[in-house]
Motif scaffolding. Sequence first.
Motif, mmCIF file in Angstrom:
data_model
loop_
_atom_site.group_PDB
_atom_site.id
_atom_site.type_symbol
_atom_site.label_atom_id
_atom_site.label_comp_id
_atom_site.label_asym_id
_atom_site.label_seq_id
_atom_site.Cartn_x
_atom_site.Cartn_y
_atom_site.Cartn_z
ATOM 1 N N UNK A 105 -33.064 -14.649 7.661
ATOM 2 C CA UNK A 105 -32.294 -13.880 6.681
ATOM 3 C C UNK A 105 -32.854 -12.480 6.431
ATOM 4 N N UNK A 106 -34.138 -12.272 6.587
ATOM 5 C CA UNK A 106 -34.737 -10.975 6.274
ATOM 6 C C UNK A 106 -34.761 -10.018 7.469
ATOM 7 N N UNK A 107 -34.307 -10.461 8.630
ATOM 8 C CA UNK A 107 -34.350 -9.616 9.820
ATOM 9 C C UNK A 107 -33.169 -8.643 9.850
ATOM 10 N N UNK A 108 -33.320 -7.530 10.545
ATOM 11 C CA UNK A 108 -32.191 -6.593 10.675
ATOM 12 C C UNK A 108 -30.977 -7.225 11.350
ATOM 13 N N UNK A 109 -31.196 -8.127 12.300
ATOM 14 C CA UNK A 109 -30.077 -8.784 12.976
ATOM 15 C C UNK A 109 -29.223 -9.581 11.989
ATOM 16 N N UNK A 110 -29.867 -10.270 11.053
ATOM 17 C CA UNK A 110 -29.123 -11.053 10.059
ATOM 18 C C UNK A 110 -28.358 -10.143 9.103
ATOM 19 N N UNK A 111 -28.932 -9.005 8.779
ATOM 20 C CA UNK A 111 -28.236 -8.072 7.884
ATOM 21 C C UNK A 111 -27.026 -7.455 8.576
ATOM 22 N N UNK A 112 -27.160 -7.110 9.845
ATOM 23 C CA UNK A 112 -26.007 -6.595 10.588
ATOM 24 C C UNK A 112 -24.939 -7.673 10.719
ATOM 25 N N UNK A 113 -25.369 -8.910 10.933
ATOM 26 C CA UNK A 113 -24.414 -10.016 11.042
ATOM 27 C C UNK A 113 -23.675 -10.243 9.728
ATOM 28 N N UNK A 114 -24.369 -10.070 8.594
ATOM 29 C CA UNK A 114 -23.726 -10.239 7.288
ATOM 30 C C UNK A 114 -22.635 -9.191 7.066
ATOM 31 N N UNK A 115 -22.797 -8.022 7.672
ATOM 32 C CA UNK A 115 -21.777 -6.980 7.556
ATOM 33 C C UNK A 115 -20.677 -7.131 8.605
#
Length: 163
Positions: A105-115
Amino acid sequence: MSASLVLHIVCPTQKRGFAACMSFCFVCLLAYGLASGARNNLSPGVIVFTACALAIVSVAAWALYRNFVFRDELYIAREGELPPIELAFLLDEIRAVRLLPAPEAWTPEAKWEALGFGHGRIEIETATHRYHFGAGLDERAANDALQRINGFCLAQRSVAVAA
């Protein structure tokens, strides 16, 4: 071409609420900022702010497109002509298919996926490139899609695709 010689998987749209909420908030804040800045003066600062606002609005529009319109599509055929999509392969081109682990959840990949900008967790390896498929699929749906791909590949040839 016979339907048994073709595998066609289309992922549903992602419909992530976080991306829609963030896009709406960005557009509202920028519209307010532009309206108040243009009303007071047209200084170079307002012009730069307007250019940055247009860039942010375009990213917000792209996020809305990725979440509510874009559908990831995979097409694998044993032989014949392929449709003009990025993820269209002949069976002989595929070397390996594997499921990548979910990003933390804290990785950049997860943040891009959330968007809604994620690439998908199913990796398809060919002789020249690695492609990602399954944008928006949850764990169960990604496993089901992987099983369909592996089942199709095994049914069409005797060599197993690495999973």
